[in-house]
Write a protein that holds these residues in place. Structure first.
Motif, PDB file in Angstrom:
ATOM      1  N   LEU A 128     -18.926  12.351 -30.592  1.00 46.35           N
ATOM      2  CA  LEU A 128     -20.360  12.066 -31.008  1.00 46.35           C
ATOM      3  C   LEU A 128     -20.696  12.764 -32.262  1.00 46.35           C
ATOM      4  O   LEU A 128     -21.405  12.503 -33.110  1.00 46.35           O
ATOM      5  CB  LEU A 128     -21.386  12.241 -29.642  1.00 46.35           C
TER       6      LEU A 128
ATOM      7  N   LEU B  42     -22.089   1.642 -35.362  1.00 49.91           N
ATOM      8  CA  LEU B  42     -21.162   0.529 -34.605  1.00 49.91           C
ATOM      9  C   LEU B  42     -20.269   1.226 -33.487  1.00 49.91           C
ATOM     10  O   LEU B  42     -19.823   0.804 -32.256  1.00 49.91           O
ATOM     11  CB  LEU B  42     -20.365  -0.172 -35.353  1.00 49.91           C
TER      12      LEU B  42
ATOM     13  N   GLN C 152     -19.347   4.684 -26.991  1.00 50.85           N
ATOM     14  CA  GLN C 152     -20.148   5.555 -26.050  1.00 50.85           C
ATOM     15  C   GLN C 152     -19.380   6.854 -26.078  1.00 50.85           C
ATOM     16  O   GLN C 152     -19.250   7.482 -25.177  1.00 50.85           O
ATOM     17  CB  GLN C 152     -20.361   4.804 -24.661  1.00 50.85           C
ATOM     18  N   PRO C 153     -19.050   7.450 -27.091  1.00 46.66           N
ATOM     19  CA  PRO C 153     -18.464   8.711 -27.443  1.00 46.66           C
ATOM     20  C   PRO C 153     -19.343   9.885 -26.741  1.00 46.66           C
ATOM     21  O   PRO C 153     -20.580   9.830 -26.799  1.00 46.66           O
ATOM     22  CB  PRO C 153     -18.124   8.954 -28.806  1.00 46.66           C
TER      23      PRO C 153
ATOM     24  N   ILE D 269     -20.595   4.363 -32.272  1.00 43.21           N
ATOM     25  CA  ILE D 269     -21.412   4.897 -31.078  1.00 43.21           C
ATOM     26  C   ILE D 269     -21.588   3.784 -30.134  1.00 43.21           C
ATOM     27  O   ILE D 269     -21.425   4.108 -29.013  1.00 43.21           O
ATOM     28  CB  ILE D 269     -22.536   5.614 -31.462  1.00 43.21           C
ATOM     29  N   ALA D 270     -22.012   2.596 -30.448  1.00 46.34           N
ATOM     30  CA  ALA D 270     -22.384   1.510 -29.508  1.00 46.34           C
ATOM     31  C   ALA D 270     -21.114   0.774 -28.755  1.00 46.34           C
ATOM     32  O   ALA D 270     -21.370   0.702 -27.833  1.00 46.34           O
ATOM     33  CB  ALA D 270     -23.096   0.267 -30.403  1.00 46.34           C
TER      34      ALA D 270
END
Lengths: 234, 234
Positions: A81, A69, A75-76, A71-72
Motif C-alpha cells: 500500500l 485501481l 486491497q494491499p 488499491i481497489a
C-alpha cells in the motif's frame, strides 16, 4: 490467492513504478530543456518544453488511475500500500517539477533575449545543475528503494537554497545599478525561485521514499535555509 | 452487502467530505490571516499563520490515509470512487493554498514594516478579497456538489489574473521610481504571485468538482490570462 494472481499483482506494481520512472525521465528532460532554453535564449526549445508539459500531466493522471485501481482490486496491506501511495505522491511532485520547468520556459519567451547578463548566467548554470542533479539522484534512490541515498538528497537541499540566496542578491544589485534591468531581472528572480522550488520537490520525493521503505514519516525538520528573509529591505 | 454495512460505508464517505470541508475552512482562515497580517503589518498574526500550517498538512495526510483505506476496504466503483479521488485531489490543492498563505506570512515578517506603500495596499486588498471569495465559492460548490457554481469559479479566474497584472506593473513602477523600493517590492511581487496561484488552485478544485459529479475531465482550456509576458522588458 493463486501464484498466477500474485504474479499478475506484482506486475501491476512494477508497471506503476515504471510509469513513475518514465515520468521522472520526462520531468528531468523538461528541466534540462528549460535551462538550456534560458542559457541560449532558444525560443524553439522553450516552445517545445511548454508543449511537452501536457504529456507529464497525462502521465500523472494515468499513475493516479492505475494506482487507485490496484488499491481497489488488490486491497494491499502495509508495504504494498505504501508502494502505491508513494507512487501517487512522487507523481504529484514530478508534475509540479515539470510545471516549474514550463514556467521558466514561458519566461524565456517573455524575456525575448533581454536576460543575457553574463554573470547571472553563471549563477543560473550552477543552480540549475544542482537542481537537476538532485532530481536525478532522488529518482535513482526511488529506483533502488535506497533510503540512505534519499536522505542524502534530503539533507543537501541547503546547497540549492544558498545558491538561490546568492543569485537573488546578485539580481537585486543589477536592478539597483540600472532601472532598465528591473524588467528582465524580475523574470529571472521568478526563474531562480522556480529552480529553488524544484529542489524542494526533490526533498519531498526523498521523504516519500523514506516513508515507502520504513513505513514512518521523517520526523526531523528539513535542514532548509531561510530563502525569504535574505532579501535586503530598507 | 447488508444495510448496516452500506450505512457504515456512507458514513465513511461523509466523514471524508467533512474532513475536506474542515480543511477548506482552515485554508480560508490562513488566507485571511496572511492578508490581514500584510495589511496591518501584524507580526503576531503572521507568526500564527506560519505556525498553523502544520495543522493543514496533518489534515491532508489524514484525508489521504482515510481515503485510501476506504478504497481498499470498500472497493468502490464509479461515483463513489470519484468522490474519494476528488477528496484527495481537493485536499492536495488546499494544502498548496495554505502553503502559499504561509509563504506570504513569512514575507510579512521578512519585510518588517517596509511594505507600507498605500497605493499598493489597495491593489492587494482587491486581489486578496477576490482570491478569498473564489476559494469560498468553490468550497461551497464542493459542499453542494454544484457543478454550475464550480464552473462559474473556473470561468472567472481571469479577473484575478487581470488584477495581478495591474498590481505587478504598479509594483514595477515603484521600483523604477526609487531604488529603495526594490527590496520590499520584490517581496510584494512574490506575495501577489502567491495570491494569483491561490486563484489557480481554486480553479483546479472547480475542475475536480466537475470530474466528481460528471465523471469526465473538463476538456476546454481554462480561460486564463497571460500573467508572464505582461512584465515589460527593455
Amino acid at each position: 490467492m493463486t501464484e498466477h494472481t500474485v504474479s499478475a499483482y506484482e506486475n501491476e506494481l512494477k508497471g506503476l513504478a515504471q510509469r513513475v520512472a518514465e515520468m521522472g525521465g520526462l520531468a528531468e528532460k523538461q528541466i534540462v530543456g528549460s535551462i538550456d532554453a534560458l542559457m541560449r535564449n532558444d525560443h524553439a526549445l522553450a516552445q517545445q518544453v511548454r508543449a511537452a508539459d501536457g504529456q507529464v500531466d497525462a502521465l500523472q493522471r494515468e499513475i493516479e488511475e492505475v494506482g487507485i485501481l490496484i488499491i481497489a482490486k488488490r486491497q494491499p496491506m502495509a508495504i504494498d500500500l505504501r508502494e502505491i501511495v508513494g507512487a501517487l505522491r512522487i507523481a504529484a511532485d514530478l508534475e509540479r517539477i515539470a510545471d516549474l520547468a514550463k514556467s521558466n520556459a514561458k519566461r524565456v519567451l517573455a524575456m525575448n533575449g533581454t536576460q543575457s547578463l553574463p554573470k547571472v548566467t553563471g549563477g543560473f548554470d550552477a543552480m540549475a545543475r544542482l537542481a537537476m542533479e538532485r532530481v536525478k539522484q532522488v529518482l535513482d534512490a526511488y529506483a533502488q528503494r535506497d533510503v540512505a541515498a534519499a536522505l542524502e538528497v534530503w539533507g543537501a537541499d541547503g546547497d540549492i537554497d544558498a545558491l538561490y540566496n546568492s543569485l537573488f542578491r546578485e539580481l537585486l544589485t543589477y536592478m539597483l545599478e540600472d532601472p532598465r534591468n528591473i524588467g528582465p531581472c524580475t523574470h529571472l528572480l521568478f526563474c531562480a525561485k522556480n529552480l529553488e522550488r524544484i529542489g524542494d520537490h526533490a526533498t519531498n520525493i526523498a521523504e516519500t521514499i523514506h516513508y515507502m521503505v520504513n513505513g514512518v514519516a521523517l520526523v526531523d525538520e528539513r535542514p532548509k535555509l531561510d530563502t525569504i528573509s535574505m532579501v535586503p529591505v530598507a
